[in-house]
Design a protein around this motif. Structure first.
Motif, PDB file in Angstrom:
ATOM      1  N   ASP A   1     -10.153  -7.583  -5.612  1.00 48.40           N
ATOM      2  CA  ASP A   1     -10.824  -6.503  -6.352  1.00 48.40           C
ATOM      3  C   ASP A   1      -9.855  -5.420  -6.837  1.00 48.40           C
ATOM      4  N   LEU A   2      -8.566  -5.616  -6.598  1.00 42.93           N
ATOM      5  CA  LEU A   2      -7.597  -4.597  -7.025  1.00 42.93           C
ATOM      6  C   LEU A   2      -7.340  -4.696  -8.521  1.00 42.93           C
ATOM      7  N   LYS A   3      -7.306  -3.493  -9.165  1.00 45.42           N
ATOM      8  CA  LYS A   3      -6.945  -3.477 -10.588  1.00 45.42           C
ATOM      9  C   LYS A   3      -5.663  -2.661 -10.760  1.00 45.42           C
ATOM     10  N   THR A   4      -4.906  -2.507  -9.701  1.00 47.03           N
ATOM     11  CA  THR A   4      -3.774  -1.579  -9.723  1.00 47.03           C
ATOM     12  C   THR A   4      -2.452  -2.309  -9.983  1.00 47.03           C
ATOM     13  N   ARG A   5      -1.454  -1.472 -10.358  1.00 41.94           N
ATOM     14  CA  ARG A   5      -0.093  -1.996 -10.507  1.00 41.94           C
ATOM     15  C   ARG A   5       0.682  -1.852  -9.201  1.00 41.94           C
ATOM     16  N   PHE A   6       0.489  -0.698  -8.541  1.00 39.46           N
ATOM     17  CA  PHE A   6       1.312  -0.479  -7.334  1.00 39.46           C
ATOM     18  C   PHE A   6       0.529   0.018  -6.120  1.00 39.46           C
ATOM     19  N   ILE A   7      -0.592   0.708  -6.316  1.00 36.48           N
ATOM     20  CA  ILE A   7      -1.285   1.223  -5.124  1.00 36.48           C
ATOM     21  C   ILE A   7      -2.078   0.098  -4.460  1.00 36.48           C
ATOM     22  N   GLY A   8      -1.766  -0.148  -3.195  1.00 34.75           N
ATOM     23  CA  GLY A   8      -2.436  -1.207  -2.444  1.00 34.75           C
ATOM     24  C   GLY A   8      -1.890  -2.594  -2.712  1.00 34.75           C
ATOM     25  N   ARG A   9      -0.837  -2.690  -3.529  1.00 32.70           N
ATOM     26  CA  ARG A   9      -0.247  -4.015  -3.793  1.00 32.70           C
ATOM     27  C   ARG A   9       0.470  -4.528  -2.549  1.00 32.70           C
ATOM     28  N   SER A  10       0.972  -3.573  -1.756  1.00 37.64           N
ATOM     29  CA  SER A  10       1.616  -3.980  -0.503  1.00 37.64           C
ATOM     30  C   SER A  10       0.798  -3.382   0.648  1.00 37.64           C
ATOM     31  N   ILE A  11       0.180  -4.279   1.424  1.00 39.95           N
ATOM     32  CA  ILE A  11      -0.724  -3.820   2.494  1.00 39.95           C
ATOM     33  C   ILE A  11      -0.166  -4.251   3.853  1.00 39.95           C
ATOM     34  N   TYR A  12      -0.074  -3.301   4.765  1.00 43.07           N
ATOM     35  CA  TYR A  12       0.315  -3.582   6.147  1.00 43.07           C
ATOM     36  C   TYR A  12      -0.966  -3.445   6.978  1.00 43.07           C
ATOM     37  N   LEU A  13      -1.518  -4.585   7.404  1.00 40.71           N
ATOM     38  CA  LEU A  13      -2.808  -4.556   8.106  1.00 40.71           C
ATOM     39  C   LEU A  13      -2.613  -4.859   9.593  1.00 40.71           C
ATOM     40  N   PHE A  14      -3.135  -3.993  10.452  1.00 43.07           N
ATOM     41  CA  PHE A  14      -2.994  -4.152  11.903  1.00 43.07           C
ATOM     42  C   PHE A  14      -4.376  -4.206  12.558  1.00 43.07           C
ATOM     43  N   THR A  15      -4.461  -4.939  13.667  1.00 42.59           N
ATOM     44  CA  THR A  15      -5.710  -4.949  14.432  1.00 42.59           C
ATOM     45  C   THR A  15      -5.894  -3.603  15.115  1.00 42.59           C
ATOM     46  N   GLU A  16      -4.794  -3.099  15.679  1.00 42.51           N
ATOM     47  CA  GLU A  16      -4.884  -1.811  16.374  1.00 42.51           C
ATOM     48  C   GLU A  16      -3.568  -1.061  16.200  1.00 42.51           C
ATOM     49  N   LEU A  17      -3.681   0.240  15.954  1.00 36.94           N
ATOM     50  CA  LEU A  17      -2.495   1.101  15.882  1.00 36.94           C
ATOM     51  C   LEU A  17      -2.810   2.367  16.663  1.00 36.94           C
ATOM     52  N   ASP A  18      -1.774   3.113  17.034  1.00 37.46           N
ATOM     53  CA  ASP A  18      -2.070   4.453  17.537  1.00 37.46           C
ATOM     54  C   ASP A  18      -2.687   5.253  16.391  1.00 37.46           C
ATOM     55  N   SER A  19      -2.004   5.235  15.254  1.00 30.80           N
ATOM     56  CA  SER A  19      -2.491   5.967  14.081  1.00 30.80           C
ATOM     57  C   SER A  19      -1.818   5.368  12.853  1.00 30.80           C
ATOM     58  N   THR A  20      -2.579   5.170  11.788  1.00 29.89           N
ATOM     59  CA  THR A  20      -1.963   4.612  10.566  1.00 29.89           C
ATOM     60  C   THR A  20      -0.968   5.609   9.978  1.00 29.89           C
ATOM     61  N   ASN A  21      -1.257   6.920  10.100  1.00 26.24           N
ATOM     62  CA  ASN A  21      -0.295   7.916   9.618  1.00 26.24           C
ATOM     63  C   ASN A  21       1.002   7.830  10.408  1.00 26.24           C
ATOM     64  N   GLN A  22       0.852   7.660  11.715  1.00 28.01           N
ATOM     65  CA  GLN A  22       2.034   7.593  12.573  1.00 28.01           C
ATOM     66  C   GLN A  22       2.868   6.364  12.204  1.00 28.01           C
ATOM     67  N   ALA A  23       2.195   5.245  11.948  1.00 26.05           N
ATOM     68  CA  ALA A  23       2.913   4.019  11.566  1.00 26.05           C
ATOM     69  C   ALA A  23       3.631   4.227  10.236  1.00 26.05           C
TER      70      ALA A  23
END
Ligand code: BTN
Length: 286
Positions: A24-46
């Motif tokens: 469903d992405l229509k973007t050139r760069f936003i969300g083109r590279s996704i780092y997906l985790f089951t669990e993190l302390d915090s996505t901001n921290q990562a």
């Protein structure tokens, strides 16, 4: 009616899936590279870790528009040192990495930009009409459904990179929240009475983010400020602002060009508030 926990549906148990998001992405760069985790302390921290621990020239360093996602967070960070409740499998916990060439004082506008994009993505998917409680709460029917925590790295007065951390209560059963935050919180599923496809929602958010971000880079702050003003329910309201050493009571008049809130106090002074907690008051409240 909160039938969400009792009647789980296919969508509710659906996990985040980068392939589905990309469809469903229509973007050139936003969300083109996704780092997906089951669990993190915090996505901001990562995101901070990925940026801090690799030199910008290293090909492993996240590119502009990279998106960190987690199914759950053990130490989700809210504004002003608060905790962001982040149970697994029901919400969105997302951090976008941006590298705009802007002066440091302009950075808060990007929080406003993200807030507008969250509101637009929710509206596009659900027809709900979210508003923004200054500076960064996304509200539906007077209750908070999403929040944004921006963390910036500043070098010589300029933004080096920004991490826009976004938490959206999507399919959360509000009854599972701690009692103290329950009365002021909502989720999209609670508002709609049915679950929402999180993969579609994050893709739509990426699409909105890229459009608004490119507009900001090409045309400056005017277009996003115009939309931000129109969605900010705080404007025109009587408010109490809790500042570190004092409280301010007055009417929220406008946003300045950096997205800060301009207040006309009850003593008719103008004050500009750059950050803080806002309480919306009734006109008769002191
Ligand atoms: C707030 O309203 O207080 C801001 C909440 C921001 C929560 C999000 S969830 C994804 C990202 N990672 C975090 O640790 N916090 C933000």
């Amino acid at each position: 009616m909160k039938t969400i926990r009792q009647q789980p549906s296919a969508e509710l148990s659906q996990t985040l899936d980068t392939l589905k998001i990309h469809q469903d992405l229509k973007t050139r760069f936003i969300g083109r590279s996704i780092y997906l985790f089951t669990e993190l302390d915090s996505t901001n921290q990562a995101a901070l870790y990925l940026n801090l621990h690799q030199p910008p020239t290293d090909p492993r360093t996240p590119q502009e528009g990279a998106l960190i996602l987690a199914e759950s967070q053990t130490q989700g960070k809210g504004r002003l040192g608060r905790h962001w409740v982040s149970p697994p499998g029901v919400n969105l916990y997302a951090s976008f990495i941006l590298r705009p060439t802007i002066e440091a004082p302009q950075a808060p506008l990007l929080t406003g930009l993200a807030a507008v994009c969250v509101a637009r993505a929710i509206e596009a998917l659900s027809r709900l009409k979210p508003t923004i409680k200054w500076p960064n709460d996304i509200m539906i029917q007077g209750k908070k459904t999403a929040g944004i925590l921006t963390e910036a790295s500043i070098r010589r007065e300029k933004v080096d990179y920004l991490i826009l951390g976004i938490g959206i209560n999507v399919n959360l059963d509000i009854d599972t929240l701690p009692q103290d935050i329950r009365p002021n919180a909502t989720s999209l599923a609670q508002q709609l009475g049915h679950p929402v496809d999180r993969n579609k929602l994050i893709a739509m958010l990426c699409n909105e983010m890229e459009t608004a971000y490119l507009e900001f880079l090409n045309e400056g702050s005017d277009p996003i400020l115009k939309t931000l003003r129109s969605l900010t329910e705080t404007l025109g309201k009587k408010v109490r602002v809790q500042l570190p050493h004092r409280n301010l009571v007055g009417w929220a008049e406008d946003l300045n060009t950096q997205g800060a809130l301009i207040i006309r106090t009850i003593e008719s002074q103008r004050e500009t508030v750059y950050s803080g907690d806002i309480i919306h008051l009734r006109n008769e409240d002191a």
